[in-house]
Write a protein that holds these residues in place. Structure first.
Motif, PDB file in Angstrom:
ATOM      1  N   MET A   1       0.851  -1.193   0.000  1.00 21.12           N
ATOM      2  CA  MET A   1       0.000   0.000   0.000  1.00 21.12           C
ATOM      3  C   MET A   1       0.885   1.240   0.000  1.00 21.12           C
ATOM      4  N   ASN A   2       0.646   2.145  -0.955  1.00 20.46           N
ATOM      5  CA  ASN A   2       1.472   3.343  -1.061  1.00 20.46           C
ATOM      6  C   ASN A   2       1.182   4.360   0.037  1.00 20.46           C
ATOM      7  N   GLU A   3      -0.067   4.418   0.500  1.00 21.82           N
ATOM      8  CA  GLU A   3      -0.457   5.358   1.558  1.00 21.82           C
ATOM      9  C   GLU A   3      -0.888   4.554   2.780  1.00 21.82           C
ATOM     10  N   TYR A   4      -0.143   4.714   3.864  1.00 19.01           N
ATOM     11  CA  TYR A   4      -0.423   3.876   5.027  1.00 19.01           C
ATOM     12  C   TYR A   4       0.119   4.537   6.294  1.00 19.01           C
ATOM     13  N   PHE A   5      -0.633   4.417   7.379  1.00 13.96           N
ATOM     14  CA  PHE A   5      -0.140   4.835   8.692  1.00 13.96           C
ATOM     15  C   PHE A   5      -0.457   3.737   9.697  1.00 13.96           C
ATOM     16  N   CYS A   6       0.300   3.716  10.762  1.00 13.07           N
ATOM     17  CA  CYS A   6       0.055   2.790  11.865  1.00 13.07           C
ATOM     18  C   CYS A   6       0.462   3.508  13.142  1.00 13.07           C
ATOM     19  N   GLY A   7      -0.451   3.615  14.087  1.00 17.00           N
ATOM     20  CA  GLY A   7      -0.162   4.361  15.303  1.00 17.00           C
ATOM     21  C   GLY A   7      -0.684   3.670  16.545  1.00 17.00           C
ATOM     22  N   TRP A   8      -0.032   3.933  17.676  1.00 20.94           N
ATOM     23  CA  TRP A   8      -0.395   3.358  18.962  1.00 20.94           C
ATOM     24  C   TRP A   8      -0.484   4.481  19.992  1.00 20.94           C
ATOM     25  N   TYR A   9      -1.511   4.414  20.816  1.00 23.24           N
ATOM     26  CA  TYR A   9      -1.814   5.467  21.786  1.00 23.24           C
ATOM     27  C   TYR A   9      -1.697   4.890  23.193  1.00 23.24           C
ATOM     28  N   PHE A  10      -0.786   5.446  23.986  1.00 22.11           N
ATOM     29  CA  PHE A  10      -0.544   5.002  25.367  1.00 22.11           C
ATOM     30  C   PHE A  10      -0.903   6.151  26.313  1.00 22.11           C
ATOM     31  N   LYS A  11      -1.899   5.937  27.143  1.00 19.61           N
ATOM     32  CA  LYS A  11      -2.334   6.976  28.077  1.00 19.61           C
ATOM     33  C   LYS A  11      -1.958   6.586  29.504  1.00 19.61           C
ATOM     34  N   CYS A  12      -1.379   7.542  30.225  1.00 15.34           N
ATOM     35  CA  CYS A  12      -1.037   7.371  31.641  1.00 15.34           C
ATOM     36  C   CYS A  12      -1.715   8.495  32.417  1.00 15.34           C
ATOM     37  N   GLN A  13      -2.417   8.142  33.485  1.00 14.05           N
ATOM     38  CA  GLN A  13      -3.175   9.161  34.212  1.00 14.05           C
ATOM     39  C   GLN A  13      -3.148   8.896  35.710  1.00 14.05           C
ATOM     40  N   SER A  14      -2.704   9.915  36.454  1.00 17.24           N
ATOM     41  CA  SER A  14      -2.754   9.879  37.914  1.00 17.24           C
ATOM     42  C   SER A  14      -3.889  10.773  38.387  1.00 17.24           C
ATOM     43  N   ASP A  15      -4.001  10.948  39.696  1.00 16.35           N
ATOM     44  CA  ASP A  15      -5.040  11.831  40.227  1.00 16.35           C
ATOM     45  C   ASP A  15      -4.815  13.285  39.834  1.00 16.35           C
ATOM     46  N   SER A  16      -3.563  13.642  39.538  1.00 17.38           N
ATOM     47  CA  SER A  16      -3.245  15.048  39.268  1.00 17.38           C
ATOM     48  C   SER A  16      -2.717  15.329  37.873  1.00 17.38           C
ATOM     49  N   GLU A  17      -2.293  14.280  37.116  1.00 22.47           N
ATOM     50  CA  GLU A  17      -1.647  14.523  35.833  1.00 22.47           C
ATOM     51  C   GLU A  17      -2.051  13.483  34.796  1.00 22.47           C
ATOM     52  N   THR A  18      -2.047  13.920  33.544  1.00 26.36           N
ATOM     53  CA  THR A  18      -2.294  13.025  32.419  1.00 26.36           C
ATOM     54  C   THR A  18      -1.201  13.221  31.381  1.00 26.36           C
ATOM     55  N   LEU A  19      -0.700  12.102  30.866  1.00 22.45           N
ATOM     56  CA  LEU A  19       0.305  12.141  29.815  1.00 22.45           C
ATOM     57  C   LEU A  19       0.000  10.999  28.851  1.00 22.45           C
ATOM     58  N   ALA A  20      -0.166  11.330  27.578  1.00 24.86           N
ATOM     59  CA  ALA A  20      -0.410  10.317  26.559  1.00 24.86           C
ATOM     60  C   ALA A  20       0.659  10.414  25.485  1.00 24.86           C
ATOM     61  N   VAL A  21       1.109   9.254  25.010  1.00 27.62           N
ATOM     62  CA  VAL A  21       2.151   9.187  23.992  1.00 27.62           C
ATOM     63  C   VAL A  21       1.606   8.445  22.778  1.00 27.62           C
ATOM     64  N   ILE A  22       1.843   9.008  21.607  1.00 21.37           N
ATOM     65  CA  ILE A  22       1.438   8.380  20.350  1.00 21.37           C
ATOM     66  C   ILE A  22       2.694   8.079  19.542  1.00 21.37           C
TER      67      ILE A  22
END
Length: 283
Positions: free
Chosen positions: A1-22
């Motif tokens: 396939m000439n046009e293609y993407f693949c991604g993964w989403y990792f979410k980390c969340q505490s009571d005070s902070e959120t950080l997500a990595v793609i």
């Protein structure tokens, strides 16, 4: 396939902070590269790498981008770029997969614009991350992992995810092209007190409302609704024809309201400030 993407989403969340990595790879007829994006409550950041820097396995979740690793057991970072400087280590507890592929029978349909996957509805997160000079600490925090692959994100869609004390939920509705036909696709999973509830187009789910940040889904004896109350959104790059040249906006942590009813009994009814939300509809 000439046009293609693949991604993964990792979410980390505490009571005070959120950080997500793609972590994602992208290619078109003229360009190929990979990237790391990070979104927090305050901002979003991106680092791009040559395509040859990414390695990932199809059989399990194991991704390397340069000196960065993301997988089923956790994440390790070591990157310095003009926009994103990130280092540190995160360890995941046991993942909570869903019972079967979130796409249902659509996983066998060829040429779909985008395919979604849910890796873990909820797991523990422990460790710390240094992001552009700031330290993020996660101690028995909550995590969530999902993925997407295909050519492009839908032209209009809404997505939300939230972990709560007795479980977690995710919901996505989108305009889905299929040949000359277009329909509203629905996938939703609610894990609640050890039980899994699923609403999906292939199970008969219908969207009775998608308007002003509110989504209401019905499926036989079940009703599930999500409403965005306050945006706290930041820009992210999203795929279009394989490349990350579209800008969407995600609230990594914002106020939202959720409601779930089955057989006339209310099983969920709460407002939270810990919802993740993307609302890319024009209405």
């Amino acid at each position: 396939m000439n046009e293609y993407f693949c991604g993964w989403y990792f979410k980390c969340q505490s009571d005070s902070e959120t950080l997500a990595v793609i972590a994602a790879s992208h290619k078109s007829k003229i360009k190929r590269y990979c990237s790391l994006q990070v979104i927090t409550d305050e901002a979003s950041f991106i680092a791009k790498f040559p395509y040859k820097y990414i390695q990932h396995q199809k059989s399990n979740l194991h991704i390397n981008i340069s000196k960065n690793y993301l997988g089923e057991n956790g994440m390790t970072f070591d990157t310095v770029s003009p926009d994103l400087e990130i280092s540190g280590n995160i360890i995941f507890g046991d993942l909570t997969p869903i019972k079967y592929d979130i796409m249902g029978p659509f996983c066998y349909v060829p040429f779909m614009e985008c395919r979604h996957s849910v890796v873990s509805m909820k797991h523990t997160v422990n460790g710390n991350i240094y992001l552009n000079g700031r330290r993020y600490d996660f101690i028995n925090a909550k995590g969530y992992i999902e993925g997407d692959r295909g050519r492009s994100f839908p032209k209009e869609y809404a997505w939300t995810q939230c972990c709560f004390e007795s479980g977690s939920l995710m919901l996505s509705v989108a305009s889905i092209p299929l040949g000359n036909y277009e329909f509203t696709g629905i996938i939703a999973v609610i894990h609640l007190n050890g039980k899994e509830y699923r609403l999906a187009t292939y199970l008969g789910a219908k969207a009775s409302k998608i308007k002003n940040g509110e989504i209401i889904i019905t499926q036989r004896n079940m009703t599930f609704s999500a409403k965005l109350l306050d945006k706290n959104s930041h820009p992210l790059s999203a795929p279009s024809c394989g490349l990350m040249n579209r800008t969407i906006h995600e609230s990594a942590s914002c106020r939202a309201y959720y409601y779930f009813q089955k057989n006339g009994h209310t099983l969920l009814n709460f407002e939270t400030s810990k919802a993740s939300f993307e609302y890319e509809y024009s209405i």
